[in-house]
Design a protein around this motif. Structure first.
Motif, mmCIF file in Angstrom:
data_model
loop_
_atom_site.group_PDB
_atom_site.id
_atom_site.type_symbol
_atom_site.label_atom_id
_atom_site.label_comp_id
_atom_site.label_asym_id
_atom_site.label_seq_id
_atom_site.Cartn_x
_atom_site.Cartn_y
_atom_site.Cartn_z
ATOM 1 N N LYS A 83 2.769 16.726 -5.738
ATOM 2 C CA LYS A 83 1.742 17.499 -4.512
ATOM 3 C C LYS A 83 0.495 18.087 -5.271
ATOM 4 C CE LYS A 83 5.190 19.055 -1.384
ATOM 5 N NZ LYS A 83 5.836 20.075 -0.923
ATOM 6 N N GLU B 47 0.905 -1.110 -0.113
ATOM 7 C CA GLU B 47 -0.033 -0.077 -0.020
ATOM 8 C C GLU B 47 0.735 1.344 -0.063
ATOM 9 O OE1 GLU B 47 0.159 -2.150 2.390
ATOM 10 O OE2 GLU B 47 0.312 -1.247 4.594
ATOM 11 N N SER B 48 2.179 1.153 0.348
ATOM 12 C CA SER B 48 3.034 2.408 0.454
ATOM 13 C C SER B 48 3.912 2.443 -0.953
ATOM 14 C CB SER B 48 3.756 2.515 1.695
ATOM 15 O OG SER B 48 4.737 1.246 1.556
ATOM 16 N N SER C 133 4.030 11.762 0.639
ATOM 17 C CA SER C 133 2.767 11.127 1.407
ATOM 18 C C SER C 133 1.887 10.289 0.701
ATOM 19 C CB SER C 133 1.695 12.234 1.796
ATOM 20 O OG SER C 133 0.857 12.799 0.316
ATOM 21 N N LEU C 134 1.404 9.287 1.575
ATOM 22 C CA LEU C 134 0.546 8.182 1.000
ATOM 23 C C LEU C 134 -0.757 8.748 -0.030
ATOM 24 C CD1 LEU C 134 0.949 5.573 3.692
ATOM 25 C CD2 LEU C 134 1.878 5.202 1.446
ATOM 26 N N ALA C 135 -1.251 9.779 0.645
ATOM 27 C CA ALA C 135 -2.344 10.245 -0.131
ATOM 28 C C ALA C 135 -1.963 10.558 -1.455
ATOM 29 C CB ALA C 135 -2.891 11.415 0.644
ATOM 30 N N TYR C 136 -0.859 11.209 -1.768
ATOM 31 C CA TYR C 136 -0.325 11.921 -3.064
ATOM 32 C C TYR C 136 1.169 11.237 -3.306
ATOM 33 C CZ TYR C 136 -4.451 14.836 -2.499
ATOM 34 O OH TYR C 136 -5.787 15.195 -2.179
ATOM 35 N N PRO C 137 1.300 10.212 -3.780
ATOM 36 C CA PRO C 137 2.681 9.490 -3.784
ATOM 37 C C PRO C 137 3.357 10.169 -5.068
ATOM 38 C CG PRO C 137 0.896 8.082 -4.361
ATOM 39 C CD PRO C 137 0.067 9.137 -3.944
ATOM 40 N N SER D 192 5.378 15.033 -3.504
ATOM 41 C CA SER D 192 4.692 14.817 -2.343
ATOM 42 C C SER D 192 5.369 13.328 -1.681
ATOM 43 C CB SER D 192 3.528 14.769 -2.312
ATOM 44 O OG SER D 192 2.840 14.519 -1.342
#
Lengths: 91, 146
Positions: free
Chosen positions: B141, A59-60, B134-138, B132
């Motif tokens: 950004k 998932e990462s 982050s997991l939300a926006y891999p 980014s």
């Protein structure tokens, strides 16, 4: 012995300019070769760790791939600097 | 047959392709500046060498991202091998491309070398501002526009 004397005879025929050129080419080859070893090890380490983490936590994967790609590119910059030294010295 | 707890391939979107596309777009916008600087320092040969170096670096980025995106869909083991051998292959391609042109009249080697390093590091550092982690926006950004 005969071969050695032939090599020495050839070596003495080289002018100072030729010797300088030869030494520059040898130095440039070493610079490029040595500069490529470090990034090779570094890229292997970066990708190996990234693959390990992606396999454990799929998932990462997106975040890890972004970081991995940038890490590879930054590590590769070292090899490119070695390459530029090579083209400026010996090409 | 039991399911393996580990992922062995990645089927999702390829963030490196997105990042590379963004870098190429920025490279196209930034290239005239670098070509102009090289032209001012080394003249016409500097401008041509700089343009060649920029194209080479962009091709290198695109090939690197393409290899990662392609092989990650096959298997992670293939990805590992492809990145390592791809590194050697890409260094070889850069060497061969420079070797082919280095004796031509329009090539200025200092301009070529400087442009390779400046473009490579410049695009990467510029891109870091927009990436980014982050997991939300891999990938990139989200901006205010989107």
């Amino acid at each position: 012995m005969e071969a050695l004397s032939r090599v020495l005879a050839q070596a003495t025929e080289l002018t100072a300019s030729d010797l300088k050129k030869n030494n520059a080419a040898i130095g440039a080859g070493f610079a490029y070769g040595l500069a490529a070893i470090g990034p090779g090890v570094g890229i292997g380490y970066v990708v190996g760790k990234a693959i390990e983490s992606m396999a454990r936590q799929p998932e990462s994967a997106g975040m890890v791939r972004t970081t991995m790609f940038l890490g590879i590119a930054f590590t590769e910059a070292l090899a490119l600097i070695g390459f530029v030294v090579f083209i400026l010295l010996g090409l | 047959m039991t399911a393996t707890p580990f992922a062995t391939r990645l089927d999702g979107p390829a963030p490196e392709v997105e990042v590379t596309r963004d870098m190429l777009r920025r490279g196209v916008w930034g290239a005239p500046v670098l070509v102009g600087v090289c032209a001012a320092i080394w003249g016409g040969s500097g401008a041509l060498s700089s343009a060649f170096a920029i194209a080479l670096v962009m091709f290198n980025f695109a090939l690197s991202a393409g290899i990662i995106a392609w092989t990650s869909r096959i298997s992670l083991a293939v990805l590992m091998g492809a990145v390592l051998f791809g590194y050697l292959m890409r260094l070889g391609i850069i060497f061969f491309a420079v070797f082919l042109v280095h004796k031509m009249g329009w090539v200025s080697l200092p301009a070529l070398g400087t442009s390779i390093i400046v473009t490579h590091l410049g695009l990467l550092i510029w891109e870091l501002r927009f990436v980014s982690m982050s997991l939300a926006y891999p990938g990139l950004k989200p901006t205010k526009r989107n």
